[in-house]
Motif scaffolding. Structure first.
Motif, mmCIF file in Angstrom:
data_model
loop_
_atom_site.group_PDB
_atom_site.id
_atom_site.type_symbol
_atom_site.label_atom_id
_atom_site.label_comp_id
_atom_site.label_asym_id
_atom_site.label_seq_id
_atom_site.Cartn_x
_atom_site.Cartn_y
_atom_site.Cartn_z
ATOM 1 N N HIS A 20 2.163 6.845 0.229
ATOM 2 C CA HIS A 20 1.563 5.389 -0.041
ATOM 3 C C HIS A 20 0.188 5.751 -1.040
ATOM 4 O O HIS A 20 0.878 7.041 -1.931
ATOM 5 C CB HIS A 20 0.136 6.839 0.532
ATOM 6 C CG HIS A 20 -0.317 5.127 1.960
ATOM 7 N ND1 HIS A 20 0.157 6.138 3.336
ATOM 8 C CD2 HIS A 20 -0.058 4.755 2.847
ATOM 9 C CE1 HIS A 20 0.260 5.687 4.278
ATOM 10 N NE2 HIS A 20 0.164 4.724 4.119
ATOM 11 N N TYR A 53 2.864 -3.140 3.515
ATOM 12 C CA TYR A 53 2.279 -3.793 3.626
ATOM 13 C C TYR A 53 0.897 -3.107 4.108
ATOM 14 O O TYR A 53 0.420 -2.979 4.929
ATOM 15 C CB TYR A 53 2.759 -5.336 3.513
ATOM 16 C CG TYR A 53 3.606 -5.840 1.852
ATOM 17 C CD1 TYR A 53 3.134 -6.242 0.796
ATOM 18 C CD2 TYR A 53 5.358 -5.228 2.124
ATOM 19 C CE1 TYR A 53 3.671 -6.295 0.110
ATOM 20 C CE2 TYR A 53 5.553 -6.173 1.218
ATOM 21 C CZ TYR A 53 5.035 -6.369 0.241
ATOM 22 O OH TYR A 53 6.056 -6.585 -1.248
ATOM 23 N N GLY A 54 -0.321 -4.470 3.532
ATOM 24 C CA GLY A 54 -1.231 -4.040 4.330
ATOM 25 C C GLY A 54 -1.735 -5.112 5.407
ATOM 26 O O GLY A 54 -2.875 -5.444 5.535
ATOM 27 N N MET A 89 -8.916 -0.930 -0.796
ATOM 28 C CA MET A 89 -9.071 -1.579 0.301
ATOM 29 C C MET A 89 -10.390 -1.163 0.909
ATOM 30 O O MET A 89 -10.505 -1.334 1.693
ATOM 31 C CB MET A 89 -7.402 -0.677 1.258
ATOM 32 C CG MET A 89 -7.169 -1.355 2.601
ATOM 33 S SD MET A 89 -6.005 -0.670 3.217
ATOM 34 C CE MET A 89 -7.255 0.681 3.554
ATOM 35 N N LEU A 102 1.091 -1.285 -0.043
ATOM 36 C CA LEU A 102 -0.081 0.136 -0.143
ATOM 37 C C LEU A 102 0.829 1.741 -0.372
ATOM 38 O O LEU A 102 0.046 2.421 -0.557
ATOM 39 C CB LEU A 102 -0.724 -0.153 1.231
ATOM 40 C CG LEU A 102 -2.030 -1.098 1.244
ATOM 41 C CD1 LEU A 102 -2.955 -1.427 2.184
ATOM 42 C CD2 LEU A 102 -2.745 -0.877 0.397
ATOM 43 N N HIS A 150 -1.862 -1.623 10.189
ATOM 44 C CA HIS A 150 -1.046 -0.472 8.857
ATOM 45 C C HIS A 150 -2.446 -0.093 7.918
ATOM 46 O O HIS A 150 -2.818 0.815 8.238
ATOM 47 C CB HIS A 150 -0.164 -1.079 8.199
ATOM 48 C CG HIS A 150 0.120 -0.538 6.651
ATOM 49 N ND1 HIS A 150 0.978 -0.441 5.433
ATOM 50 C CD2 HIS A 150 0.310 1.337 6.588
ATOM 51 C CE1 HIS A 150 1.042 0.594 4.732
ATOM 52 N NE2 HIS A 150 0.351 1.627 5.234
ATOM 53 N N ARG A 151 -3.823 -0.550 7.806
ATOM 54 C CA ARG A 151 -4.947 -0.762 7.308
ATOM 55 C C ARG A 151 -5.658 0.630 8.511
ATOM 56 O O ARG A 151 -6.343 1.973 8.090
ATOM 57 C CB ARG A 151 -5.121 -2.114 7.125
ATOM 58 C CG ARG A 151 -5.236 -2.614 5.413
ATOM 59 C CD ARG A 151 -5.955 -3.390 5.188
ATOM 60 N NE ARG A 151 -6.213 -4.222 5.966
ATOM 61 C CZ ARG A 151 -6.336 -5.280 6.440
ATOM 62 N NH1 ARG A 151 -5.367 -5.830 6.164
ATOM 63 N NH2 ARG A 151 -6.973 -5.990 7.398
ATOM 64 N N ILE A 153 -4.873 1.818 -1.951
ATOM 65 C CA ILE A 153 -5.611 2.326 -0.391
ATOM 66 C C ILE A 153 -7.423 2.550 -1.224
ATOM 67 O O ILE A 153 -7.928 1.771 -0.467
ATOM 68 C CB ILE A 153 -5.224 3.800 0.317
ATOM 69 C CG1 ILE A 153 -3.510 3.281 0.390
ATOM 70 C CG2 ILE A 153 -6.602 4.261 0.920
ATOM 71 C CD1 ILE A 153 -2.988 4.672 0.710
#
Length: 188
Positions: A172, A154-155, A180, A9, A159-160, A177
């Protein structure tokens, strides 16, 4: 050749090309994702000490967002091959995965799972992953809320959640994103 970071991401996609000596073998020279961080560090030393020629390139978010991740990765491959070719001419190219459009008419083969089948692809995998991981740790020191020292952009759930709570930053990949997030969530 191999890459690291295509699905992240945040951060660049990193591409590496590597020529290892004919017949070179070592148990640590394999898919970098199968190695621990300490094993990757040892494998990196082995690659750097034994490679005939190599090149690593980071392709930034601007190129990823402008052109898409595949075209950015292919651009990194082209740049790496040009740099290696200046050091040493080669007559064949092995590429991990199934996407490659050729280079100067040199014969090539794409190999899904090639980093577990060919030492040169495994060495490129190690170069790409260790180089990108180090860069993400450096960038992450300025953005500790995203946890890039551990998730490397990475996701991960952490992190998300950090993106959802704090928004995104200039490192980013906004196109990633947006996929996501659900339609009811917002970046800011």
């Amino acid at each position: 050749m191999d890459e690291a970071g295509r699905g992240a991401l945040a951060g660049p996609v990193t591409v590496a090309a590597c020529i290892m000596p004919h017949g070179f073998q070592h148990e640590l020279i394999k898919d970098s994702k199968l190695l621990t961080e300490n094993q990757r560090a040892e494998a990196l030393r082995l690659v750097l000490d034994n490679a005939v020629a190599y090149e690593v390139r980071h392709i930034g978010i601007d190129v990823i967002e402008d052109r898409n991740i595949l075209k950015a990765t292919l651009e990194g491959m082209r740049q790496c091959l040009e740099a290696v070719y200046e050091k040493m001419e080669f007559g064949f190219i092995l590429v991990d995965g199934d996407q490659f459009h050729g280079f100067n008419g040199v014969p090539f083969e794409t190999v899904v799972g090639g980093d577990n089948k060919y030492v040169s692809i495994a060495a490129a995998s190690i170069l790409a992953k260790t180089s990108r991981d180090e860069l993400m740790k450096q960038i992450g020191s300025d953005y500790p809320i995203y946890g890039w020292g551990s998730n490397k952009g990475y996701g991960s759930a952490q992190h998300r959640n950090a993106i959802k709570e704090n928004g995104a930053c200039e490192h980013h990949r906004m196109s990633f994103i947006s996929h996501m997030l659900t339609k009811t969530e917002s970046l800011f």
